[in-house]
Design an enzyme around this catalytic site. Structure first.
Site, short mmCIF file in Angstrom:
data_model
loop_
_atom_site.label_atom_id
_atom_site.label_comp_id
_atom_site.label_asym_id
_atom_site.label_seq_id
_atom_site.Cartn_x
_atom_site.Cartn_y
_atom_site.Cartn_z
CB CYS A 130 -0.82 0.07 1.22
SG CYS A 130 -0.18 -0.45 2.78
CG HIS A 253 -1.09 4.17 4.32
ND1 HIS A 253 -1.91 3.96 5.42
CD2 HIS A 253 -0.54 2.99 3.72
CE1 HIS A 253 -1.60 2.68 5.67
NE2 HIS A 253 -0.96 2.06 4.85
#
Lengths: 349, 349
Positions: A130, A253
């Site tokens: 990710c 994130h």
């Protein structure tokens, strides 16, 4: 035009699997059947797909008979065991785990960055980590235009990357904090890393450990960012170093990325480039306090970039603040996007 | 031996002032009287000092008659107006605001790093920015032993640095999140920066803005780290660049610091050096998952350092993860430590 596709989702009940199902409901892929596979424990449970109730089936090798596309997100062990079984039965596997990523025979793909690598697949395509994916989306246009000598990244990673139970743990710790429960009574059994020995609270904390520790004092998560970047950009000479940190954010994130380019680039040039880059949304206006935020990224497929600045002391150095929904572009969406891209490229037989 | 000292605390009711009072109760300074000064609004309120009830007095110029040491932490405007009044009346001022920090006639001091600068004071000594102080404590020993060419820092800063009201705001947003209140109904009136136009939620978010935006796309907080580092280390040639980020932590700033040294240094050499450095606690054992954590730093005066690693691609590059209580070493403790150091050096008349 290819016939309609039979799709299998492996790990349908997890944090990523749940997003995968939602995305597949709106996918451009022409679907015939979709089956949902999970461990024996989850088999028999029901879920909704396009308004119809579906029953989760137990994952066994023969689950993949007649399947054209299998999207795996159920842990590296499951992928190791079952992805080859799916390929053997004629399916194309897009694997969201780290198991096959560094295998030289497996393409590691971010569709905005290296779609051509898909042509070399042998049945399995790996979805990058990710935190790597969103960095690649933001940096590849810069690399192409100005060259890229170096990346130094510090991450601010959300807890959903560690799964549903980790999210619940953070919520419970947060309740404990608000109830003035002493720190040593907070429940911490999963984070920073379910498979590791010690566990620490994440609520109102920052944990400089994601995944287990490996060589040279780096964690696996940090090595993933370093090694996957070089593989995706197909350039072993780019210097990459990373510090990966979990913070009390549910999803989204954030990354503080420092780069050194080959040629000098102005802030305006980088902004102009990224404003037109595929998958990127430029959010960069300090005069209006516009910069990417984790909370704003949730539910969106794009990668948000802002805080673009030159290093005051280094002509070719620049900073970027890069934010994306780790469950979508960081996982479920990038996996499905790989499948859609392969379909558009005519790579399904 | 000097006679006992009369001390004044300006901004006694703030987040830093509260810590200052606690520390002063256990200070090595020989105290005669201690007075607590605040705005008209807080004057008349009572607080406890060494078990006795004390009344907060309104801050006026004559408050400083007979005062030997005045510790200021009530905002830059108050320091600008009243610090010269205190000096005029014979007090030494240790100022925790940014107002005098870059004034060439004012020493900017971290006692572990540049105590000798105290000798050049003209009545006012500036306490550096919280995020700068802990970085200096960790890096000065490295600079002395190996030379320091370059610093690139990304911060993970706690909300207490923005004051008591900001802490309350984060708590309320956290309650709103747990109550499933929609994001657009969360109260956000202070963060990221009380004096700025727009306000954003910090709960379960990361805000890449601390203080207002200034030149070249950098925030004031980032410029403070850059400029103060060069002043404290007395070296304009060190390359410094910073990205400052607020995260949902109450107290304890964390920093991901990347350095390039002049001479090559091994991890073991840096660890050995920092294990003996003043004000530093080395917490660095990946095999035991030992690394500094914001939650563990609260209430402690030291700066905690771990995650020391070499850049895999750059012989002279290394990472450190540096954590300290921003209200203590970052503010109240460094201020009081300056006063104690001056006392030990015989700098009070």
């Amino acid at each position: 035009m290819m016939r309609k596709m039979n799709v299998a989702i492996v790990g349908a009940t997890g944090a990523v699997g749940t997003q995968m199902i939602k995305l597949l409901e709106n996918s451009t892929l022409p679907l015939d059947t979709v089956k949902f596979l999970a461990s024996k424990r989850s088999a028999g449970k029901q879920l909704s797909f396009k308004g119809e109730t579906q029953t989760i089936e137990e994952l066994v090798p023969d689950s993949f008979e007649g399947v054209d596309l299998a999207l795996f997100s159920a842990g590296g062990g499951i992928s190791a065991k079952f992805a080859p079984e799916a390929v053997k039965r004629g399916a194309v596997v897009v694997d969201n785990t780290s198991h096959f990523r560094m295998d030289p025979s497996v393409p590691l793909v971010v569709p905005e960055v290296n779609p051509e690598a898909l042509r070399k697949h042998n049945g399995i395509i790996a979805n990058p980590n990710c935190s790597t994916i969103q960095m690649m989306v933001a940096l590849e246009p810069i690399r192409q235009a100005f060259g890229l000598n170096r990346i130094i990244v510090s991450t601010y990673q959300a807890v959903s990357g560690a799964g549903n139970q980790a999210m619940e743990e953070l919520k419970q710790q947060t309740r404990d904090f608000l109830a003035d429960k002493p720190l040593d009574e907070w429940q911490a059994e999963i984070l920073p890393c379910g498979g590791d020995k010690k566990h620490y609270p994440l609520a109102f904390n920052a944990l400089a450990q994601i995944d287990v520790f490996a060589e040279e004092g780096y964690t696996n998560e940090e090595w993933k960012m370093i090694n996957e970047t070089k593989k995706i950009m197909e350039d072993e000479t780019i210097k990459v170093s990373a510090t990966c940190v979990r913070i009390p954010v549910m999803s989204g994130h954030s990354e503080s990325i420092y780069i050194e380019t080959e040629k000098t680039a102005t802030v305006a040039e980088i902004q102009e480039l990224l404003s037109q880059a595929p998958g990127v949304v430029l959010e960069d206006d300090p005069s209006q306090q516009i910069y990417p935020q984790a909370l704003n990224s949730v539910g969106k497929k794009e990668t948000f970039v802002g805080r673009i600045r030159k290093d005051p002391d280094e002509e070719k150095g620049a900073h970027l603040w890069v934010v994306s929904d780790n469950l979508l572009k960081g996982a479920a969406w990038n996996s499905l996007q790989i499948a859609e891209t392969m379909y558009e490229m005519g790579l399904f037989k």
